[in-house]
Each structure stands twice: as structure tokens, then as C-alpha cells.
Enzyme design. Structure first.
Site, short mmCIF file in Angstrom:
data_model
loop_
_atom_site.label_atom_id
_atom_site.label_comp_id
_atom_site.label_asym_id
_atom_site.label_seq_id
_atom_site.Cartn_x
_atom_site.Cartn_y
_atom_site.Cartn_z
N GLY A 166 0.82 -1.21 0.00
CA GLY A 166 0.00 0.00 0.00
C GLY A 166 0.85 1.26 0.00
O GLY A 166 0.59 2.20 -0.75
N ASP A 167 1.87 1.28 0.84
CA ASP A 167 2.78 2.42 0.87
C ASP A 167 3.51 2.57 -0.45
O ASP A 167 3.71 3.69 -0.95
CB ASP A 167 3.81 2.24 1.99
CG ASP A 167 3.20 2.40 3.37
OD1 ASP A 167 2.87 3.53 3.74
OD2 ASP A 167 3.06 1.39 4.07
N SER A 168 3.94 1.46 -1.02
CA SER A 168 4.73 1.51 -2.25
C SER A 168 3.90 2.02 -3.42
O SER A 168 4.39 2.82 -4.24
CB SER A 168 5.30 0.13 -2.57
OG SER A 168 6.13 -0.32 -1.51
N ALA A 170 1.28 3.99 -3.19
CA ALA A 170 1.08 5.42 -2.95
C ALA A 170 2.32 6.22 -3.31
O ALA A 170 2.22 7.33 -3.85
CB ALA A 170 0.72 5.66 -1.48
N ALA A 171 3.50 5.66 -3.03
CA ALA A 171 4.74 6.34 -3.40
C ALA A 171 4.85 6.52 -4.91
O ALA A 171 5.30 7.57 -5.40
CB ALA A 171 5.94 5.55 -2.88
#
Length: 401
Positions: A166-168, A170-171
Site C-alpha cells: 500500500g505504501d509503495s 502510494a509512493a
């Protein structure tokens, strides 16, 4: 010459999404200054480390960046950040909404300091809406964005992907939005910057293929389905003679026919019930059983070669040992050695994507916390005496004086 050389980026935040985005920009030449607390980004303590120092992950995440350690709870520290902002092109931040406002570093206040500034904000729920002030991490975004509901097997609880997906994701959206904003400002001659608002849950939700219209117009809710692909078949992982697992994607009519011929199953190739994709999906259990029976008679390597020769997509399930031994990864320069802690070799993933004229690269591993504080503040006009005084007050931290 790297494509983003001359672009000045300030990283405000910690953990994963914001720093991952600036890592990509730094790989392609942006001059990234990481602003972290005097205690360091907490990712420095996540996972294994080299000789008991900062984690391997942090050295990868912070590569090609410079580190300035500042206590943003102190006004003297915030004033250093304001000086950085005045000459920056981009600020990427991933604080919870309202945090920067408390420090008089709101998006509007940053834009007042530098009207050409692009502020890219990565938060759990975005800058607007009823959930904007909720704390949000990648695992929550994966849950609320729909990913966990379709990951796993139907008779077991939802499972998480083994990485911070999820973070990746979004990045990646943060990078895309930042580059679009830079293009609009510089190429379209807009003169002023803008705010790029990236929400973790929306980034995950954007991957949900046709699930939304399927629900709204058909009342269909996709469930967890293990390794099968509900929309097309055959596409699964299959056991091999040497107790490995092989992924096969033969989910088009032409590929299905090729696979059946390779398996010597002309009967299945000619079966009317399997003559189109809806039929193959309806009979996926029978089809997967036949494919599994075939794959169990051959080693994984034999199957990979046979599938490639037949023009059928297939590949082994790799762990990191398999990846590191694979010659294709090496030929594509996906293992890069740089000087790590105490000058020791540190191997990290290569740069993605590959550009033919202006490729990215890795110049150095992530620095120690505050390694560049003294040098950067000197460039901002602070004297050695002023730097030493702020260091004593705890407003900054100089790892190297």
C-alpha cells in the site's frame, strides 16, 4: 546526465511512502535532502542490519539522499526548514493532516515562502473528507482500499501481502503526481506550483480493476479466490516434480490451445465446454487438476523451458535466493553494489525503470542520521558558531561536524 538533475527536493516525514517516493526521484538525479528527527527515521531500526548499525532497508530507502537532522518541535529547527523550502522545487511530506499546521509549516505557509513550490502530500485518507484526520498506515489502506478482501483463500481469513504494498503504490502515485506538477509548472509555464494530494487508501483502491462497476451494476462482490483468476482461466500456480511451484498464465484462447497441445491433451483442446473463456472459468477446477497432473511429472526447470519454447507465459515462484542466482536479474543490473557502513560492500536493488538516454543510478547508500546537517546549514548561511549552538540546544543534530 540524469533526467532530474537540478531539481531540489525536501523530504519531510518518515517510514515508507514519502521516503520511497523521494528515493525514486533521487535515483534519477533529484537532489533530495531528507529531514529527519535527531533520533533518526524509525525505519533505521526495522529489520536486519550490517554490524548492528542502521537497517539494510533504511540504507536502501535513503540511498542517493543527504540527511539533515532537525527537531521540528522547536522553532529554531523549523526555521531551518523554512530556509530549505525557499530554494526547493518540491516538498514531499507524509505527516498526518494538521501536523504541519501546528508547526506553522502548512501547505499554504510553504507556498507563501516559495510560490513555485510543489507540495506532494501522502496521507492515509487525503487532505479532505470526514476521515482526513485519522491516522493511516499502509496495512489499513490495503484493508479499506479493497485489497485484503480479495487476497487469500475463501475458507481462511484475509491475508496481507508480505510487503508494504500500500505504501509503495502510494509512493508511485506521489512520483507520478510530482512529475506532472513539475511539467505543468516548467513546460506549460504555469509559474506557480501546486499541491499533489495522495491518499494511501485511494492508491490501493485504484488497483481494484472492474470491481466497482461489477458491484454497482451487477451486485457482484468479488471474494477471496486463492491463486485462481476469476475473470479468466487457466491462470494459477502448479506443483512440480521437484516440489517447487510454477505459475502458468494461459488465459487466452490461443494460449490455452498451445498449453493443451504441449500437455498432449487434445481432448481438452477440443472440449466444447472449454472452447471459450467463460467455459474455462466455469470448469476451472477440472482444468487446473489436469494441468497439475501434468506439471507434477516434470521438474520446474523443464517446465519453464518447455513453456517458453511453446510461447506460453510461465515462471517459477522465486524466493530471494532464487532471484539472486538468476542471470536475467544480473544482466538487467538489478543487483548493485555500493559502499555501505564502514566501507563494506552493500548490495541493493537496481534502478527501475530503465531509460536509454538518461538512466538513473545509485551513487551512495543511505547516510547516517544527520550526516549532512553541518554542510547543508553552512550552505544556508549559518556560521559554525550558530550550528554548534543549535546542536547544543537539540534543535539539530550533526553526525559530522
Amino acid at each position: 546526465m540524469k533526467p532530474l538533475e537540478g531539481i531540489q527536493v525536501i523530504e519531510l516525514g518518515a517510514f515508507i511512502a514519502g521516503p520511497f517516493a523521494t528515493r525514486i526521484l533521487a535515483d534519477f538525479g533529484a537532489q533530495v535532502i531528507k529531514v529527519e528527527s535527531p533520533n533518526g527515521d524509525q525505519i533505521r531500526t526495522w529489520g536486519l542490519s550490517q554490524d548492528g548499525g542502521d537497517s539494510y532497508w533504511s540504507r536502501v530507502q535513503m540511498r542517493n539522499k543527504r540527511s539533515i537532522a532537525i527537531d521540528l518541535h522547536q522553532e529554531a529547527g523549523r526555521e531551518v526548514v523554512r530556509k530549505l523550502i525557499r530554494s526547493a522545487d518540491v516538498v514531499i511530506e507524509n505527516f498526518k493532516p494538521g501536523t504541519l499546521e501546528k508547526w506553522n509549516l502548512s501547505h499554504d505557509e510553504m507556498k507563501a515562502l516559495n510560490p513555485r513550490l510543489i507540495v506532494t502530500s501522502v496521507t492515509g485518507y487525503g487532505q479532505t473528507g470526514p476521515y482526513r484526520e485519522r491516522p493511516g498506515f499502509g496495512n489499513i489502506a490495503e484493508s479499506m482500499g479493497g485489497l485484503r478482501a480479495v487476497t487469500g483463500f475463501p475458507d481462511r481469513p484475509p491475508v496481507r501481502v508480505g510487503l508494504s504494498i500500500g505504501d509503495s503504490v502510494a509512493a508511485l502515485y506521489a512520483v507520478i503526481g510530482t512529475l506532472m506538477a513539475l511539467y505543468h509548472r516548467d513546460v506549460k509555464d504555469a509559474k506557480a506550483g501546486q499541491v499533489v494530494d495522495v491518499a494511501l487508501y485511494e492508491s490501493v483502491f485504484s488497483l481494484m480493476e472492474g470491481l466497482l462497476p461489477e458491484y454497482v451494476h451487477e451486485g457482484s462482490i468479488r471474494e477471496r479466490q486463492g491463486n485462481t483468476l476469476k475473470a479468466a482461466a487457466p491462470s494459477n500456480v502448479y506443483p512440480t516434480l521437484d516440489e517447487k511451484w510454477l505459475a502458468i498464465g494461459a488465459n487466452s484462447h490461443t494460449l490455452f490451445q498451445k498449453l493443451m497441445r504441449l500437455m498432449n491433451r487434445d481432448d481438452l483442446a477440443a472440449d466444447p465446454a472449454l472452447s471459450d473463456n467463460p467455459g474455462r472459468v466455469a470448469n476451472v477446477d477440472r482444468l487446473d487438476a489436469a494441468i497439475s497432473e501434468w506439471t507434477k511429472q516434470h521438474t520446474c526447470a523443464e517446465l519453464v523451458d518447455a513453456l517458453a519454447e511453446a510461447g506460453i507465459p510461465g515462471g517459477p515462484i522465486y524466493d530471494m535466493a532464487d532471484i539472486y542466482a538468476d542471470p536475467h536479474f544480473r544482466a538487467r543490473e538489478m543487483f548493485v553494489s555500493v559502499s555501505g557502513q564502514n566501507g563494506k560492500e552493500l548490495v541493493m536493488p537496481g534502478v527501475v525503470p530503465k531509460l536509454t538516454q538518461t538512466p538513473g543510478g545509485i551513487t551512495w547508500a543511505g547516510p547516517d542520521c544527520g550526516a549532512d546537517t553541518h554542510a547543508i546549514m553552512g550552505q544556508l548561511g549559518y556560521s559554525d558558531e550558530q550550528i554548534d549552538e543549535l546542536d547544543k540546544l537539540g534543535a539539530i543534530h550533526c553526525a559530522v561536524s
